[in-house]
Design a protein around this motif. Sequence first.
Motif: not given
Length: 158
Positions: A118-125, A65-70, A145-158
Amino acid sequence: MNNLGPLIINIDSTVISSNEEKLLRNNFIGGVILFEHNYLNKKQIKKLINDIKNVNCNILISVDHEGGRVQRFKNEFTKLPSFESIGRLHTKDEKLAEELAYSCGYVAGYELKSIGIDINFSPVIDLSSKSNVLNERTFSSISKIVSKLASRYITGLI
């Protein structure tokens, strides 16, 4: 938690069938992944998750569950933008894109936890490319950019 089995299965509907209930008791089953076809509304999905846990309390409930079409759960959930759109924003406003990535992770994490995921298989890195089918699900073709945005997403997710 006790030992978990190595297999993750899905459920065919919005309720557990008697055959699925038997399967959930098998020691090889460690998780259930939910999809859009399992979801009607928050009340129903909470009941489905509780029913699964009542059969086997050790099973982990997951979703992609990540957003957009997924975005597997839509009705009664915040509509989240695709990672691709967040990555495009990064080329115009890095700080805003990073804040948006964090906020999307935070919202997804909060909403999923509230129903018992319990687990969200996101983000796609992964890196986007001209021929990549995953492009809508990736932040950029640039690893930094992928590393920075994915890190920010994961921080929020946690």
